[in-house]
Design a protein around this motif. Structure first.
Motif, mmCIF file in Angstrom:
data_model
loop_
_atom_site.group_PDB
_atom_site.id
_atom_site.type_symbol
_atom_site.label_atom_id
_atom_site.label_comp_id
_atom_site.label_asym_id
_atom_site.label_seq_id
_atom_site.Cartn_x
_atom_site.Cartn_y
_atom_site.Cartn_z
ATOM 1 N N GLY A 113 -0.536 -6.753 6.977
ATOM 2 C CA GLY A 113 -1.635 -6.893 7.930
ATOM 3 C C GLY A 113 -2.745 -5.907 7.647
ATOM 4 O O GLY A 113 -3.933 -6.231 7.758
ATOM 5 N N THR A 114 -2.366 -4.685 7.258
ATOM 6 C CA THR A 114 -3.365 -3.669 6.933
ATOM 7 C C THR A 114 -4.150 -4.061 5.686
ATOM 8 O O THR A 114 -5.373 -3.880 5.637
ATOM 9 N N VAL A 115 -3.469 -4.622 4.697
ATOM 10 C CA VAL A 115 -4.152 -5.080 3.474
ATOM 11 C C VAL A 115 -5.247 -6.087 3.826
ATOM 12 O O VAL A 115 -6.282 -6.143 3.175
ATOM 13 N N GLN A 116 -5.029 -6.866 4.876
ATOM 14 C CA GLN A 116 -6.010 -7.870 5.302
ATOM 15 C C GLN A 116 -6.868 -7.401 6.483
ATOM 16 O O GLN A 116 -7.578 -8.200 7.084
ATOM 17 N N MET A 163 2.510 -4.624 15.481
ATOM 18 C CA MET A 163 3.666 -4.212 14.678
ATOM 19 C C MET A 163 4.036 -2.760 14.958
ATOM 20 O O MET A 163 5.211 -2.415 15.030
ATOM 21 N N ILE A 164 3.045 -1.918 15.133
ATOM 22 C CA ILE A 164 3.319 -0.516 15.466
ATOM 23 C C ILE A 164 4.001 -0.429 16.835
ATOM 24 O O ILE A 164 4.967 0.297 17.014
ATOM 25 N N ASN A 165 3.517 -1.234 17.777
ATOM 26 C CA ASN A 165 4.136 -1.256 19.104
ATOM 27 C C ASN A 165 5.567 -1.794 19.055
ATOM 28 O O ASN A 165 6.372 -1.490 19.926
ATOM 29 N N CYS A 166 5.872 -2.596 18.041
ATOM 30 C CA CYS A 166 7.234 -3.129 17.867
ATOM 31 C C CYS A 166 8.147 -2.175 17.113
ATOM 32 O O CYS A 166 9.349 -2.395 17.034
ATOM 33 N N GLY A 167 7.564 -1.139 16.492
ATOM 34 C CA GLY A 167 8.415 -0.167 15.802
ATOM 35 C C GLY A 167 8.013 0.166 14.379
ATOM 36 O O GLY A 167 8.670 0.987 13.741
ATOM 37 N N ALA A 168 6.978 -0.448 13.854
ATOM 38 C CA ALA A 168 6.536 -0.084 12.497
ATOM 39 C C ALA A 168 6.131 1.384 12.498
ATOM 40 O O ALA A 168 5.480 1.862 13.423
ATOM 41 N N ASN A 169 6.531 2.096 11.445
ATOM 42 C CA ASN A 169 6.210 3.526 11.371
ATOM 43 C C ASN A 169 5.837 3.955 9.953
ATOM 44 O O ASN A 169 5.970 5.127 9.607
ATOM 45 N N ASN A 170 5.359 3.018 9.155
ATOM 46 C CA ASN A 170 4.953 3.341 7.789
ATOM 47 C C ASN A 170 3.464 3.697 7.753
ATOM 48 O O ASN A 170 2.672 3.092 7.047
ATOM 49 N N TYR A 171 3.121 4.727 8.493
ATOM 50 C CA TYR A 171 1.722 5.098 8.687
ATOM 51 C C TYR A 171 1.026 5.527 7.396
ATOM 52 O O TYR A 171 -0.137 5.219 7.195
ATOM 53 N N GLU A 172 1.745 6.248 6.537
ATOM 54 C CA GLU A 172 1.132 6.724 5.289
ATOM 55 C C GLU A 172 0.733 5.542 4.409
ATOM 56 O O GLU A 172 -0.378 5.476 3.886
ATOM 57 N N ASN A 173 1.659 4.603 4.254
ATOM 58 C CA ASN A 173 1.399 3.421 3.441
ATOM 59 C C ASN A 173 0.240 2.621 4.016
ATOM 60 O O ASN A 173 -0.669 2.197 3.294
ATOM 61 N N CYS A 174 0.268 2.416 5.319
ATOM 62 C CA CYS A 174 -0.809 1.662 5.971
ATOM 63 C C CYS A 174 -2.140 2.411 5.889
ATOM 64 O O CYS A 174 -3.197 1.782 5.724
ATOM 65 N N LEU A 175 -2.090 3.725 5.977
ATOM 66 C CA LEU A 175 -3.316 4.516 5.849
ATOM 67 C C LEU A 175 -3.956 4.280 4.487
ATOM 68 O O LEU A 175 -5.173 4.076 4.385
ATOM 69 N N TYR A 176 -3.145 4.289 3.460
ATOM 70 C CA TYR A 176 -3.664 4.045 2.111
ATOM 71 C C TYR A 176 -4.375 2.689 2.051
ATOM 72 O O TYR A 176 -5.507 2.588 1.578
ATOM 73 N N ALA A 223 -5.492 0.826 4.525
ATOM 74 C CA ALA A 223 -6.656 0.806 5.414
ATOM 75 C C ALA A 223 -7.858 1.453 4.729
ATOM 76 O O ALA A 223 -8.993 0.971 4.847
ATOM 77 N N CYS A 224 -7.599 2.527 3.982
ATOM 78 C CA CYS A 224 -8.676 3.182 3.233
ATOM 79 C C CYS A 224 -9.208 2.258 2.138
ATOM 80 O O CYS A 224 -10.423 2.136 1.956
ATOM 81 N N ARG A 225 -8.303 1.606 1.431
ATOM 82 C CA ARG A 225 -8.724 0.677 0.357
ATOM 83 C C ARG A 225 -9.594 -0.434 0.907
ATOM 84 O O ARG A 225 -10.494 -0.915 0.225
ATOM 85 N N GLU A 226 -9.308 -0.856 2.127
ATOM 86 C CA GLU A 226 -10.074 -1.942 2.736
ATOM 87 C C GLU A 226 -11.253 -1.418 3.554
ATOM 88 O O GLU A 226 -11.980 -2.203 4.145
ATOM 89 N N SER A 227 -11.398 -0.093 3.596
ATOM 90 C CA SER A 227 -12.458 0.549 4.390
ATOM 91 C C SER A 227 -12.432 0.084 5.842
ATOM 92 O O SER A 227 -13.461 -0.170 6.458
ATOM 93 N N ILE A 259 -7.733 3.021 9.915
ATOM 94 C CA ILE A 259 -7.648 4.408 9.444
ATOM 95 C C ILE A 259 -7.435 5.331 10.647
ATOM 96 O O ILE A 259 -6.535 6.169 10.658
ATOM 97 N N LYS A 260 -8.256 5.141 11.679
ATOM 98 C CA LYS A 260 -8.128 5.958 12.887
ATOM 99 C C LYS A 260 -6.757 5.777 13.526
ATOM 100 O O LYS A 260 -6.125 6.750 13.940
ATOM 101 N N LEU A 261 -6.302 4.539 13.614
ATOM 102 C CA LEU A 261 -5.012 4.257 14.236
ATOM 103 C C LEU A 261 -3.876 4.958 13.493
ATOM 104 O O LEU A 261 -3.005 5.576 14.116
ATOM 105 N N MET A 262 -3.903 4.889 12.162
ATOM 106 C CA MET A 262 -2.812 5.501 11.393
ATOM 107 C C MET A 262 -2.818 7.024 11.548
ATOM 108 O O MET A 262 -1.762 7.643 11.656
#
Length: 184
Positions: free
Chosen positions: A114-117, A126-139, A141-145, A150-153
């Motif tokens: 979802g972050t890639v898109q 997904m975060i509210n359901c338990g996703a916790n891969n913030y570092e990966n998603c941050l990366y 989110a940055c790639r997609e600007s 970015i703020k959420l992560m």
């Protein structure tokens, strides 16, 4: 006649005896979003095993053909992880909820795709359901600007700020900039 992805007329395809049982025909319609009525007819004319229904469900959710996905679920397809992941990736809360309701727990993978898109709403879910891969998603989110992600992560606890820098370096490399020129 072979079933190929260069099919122009679905009705000819459906009437062709060899293609009536060809899984490529059904896969083609899942990808291209063809006529749902013809898809139903083709599916109903054939005894399609569960594993094939699940493949078709994966394809249809990946290509965001939700009418076909819903029909496949009605017919017994149960690849719930695909519903969750591709629903998140395409911003389709309804199909995500089907995956969650039926037991999929691939929240981290769904959040990443979802972050890639840049799907803020579905990634938040997904975060509210338990996703916790913030570092990966941050990366990603940055790639997609994607500033909201970015703020959420960061708000959720992404600690590795080097991800922000690495993402920018990767983007510059993709643009063909030789970063070694700046080492002096």
């Amino acid at each position: 006649m072979f079933c190929t992805n260069e099919i122009d007329d679905e009705k000819k395809l459906l009437n062709n005896e060899q293609c009536q049982t060809c899984s490529e025909t059904l896969k083609y319609v899942c990808e291209k979003g063809g006529d749902i009525t013809l898809f139903k007819l083709a599916l109903l004319k054939n005894a399609v095993p569960l594993n094939e229904l699940n493949i078709l469900l994966t394809i249809s959710t990946n290509y965001n053909n939700m009418d076909i996905a819903k029909f496949l679920i009605e017919k017994g397809a149960n690849e719930w992880d695909s519903c969750l992941i591709y629903g998140c990736m395409h911003g389709n809360i309804e199909i995500m909820n089907i995956g969650i309701k039926n037991g999929s727990t691939k929240f981290n993978e769904a959040a990443m795709w979802g972050t890639v898109q840049s799907q803020v709403e579905t990634v938040t879910k997904m975060i509210n359901c338990g996703a916790n891969n913030y570092e990966n998603c941050l990366y990603h989110a940055c790639r997609e600007s994607c500033i909201p992600l970015i703020k959420l992560m960061i708000e959720k606890g992404a600690q590795d700020r080097s991800m922000l820098m690495q993402c920018q370096i990767d983007k510059l490399k993709e643009l063909g900039l030789n970063l070694n020129e700046f080492d002096n």
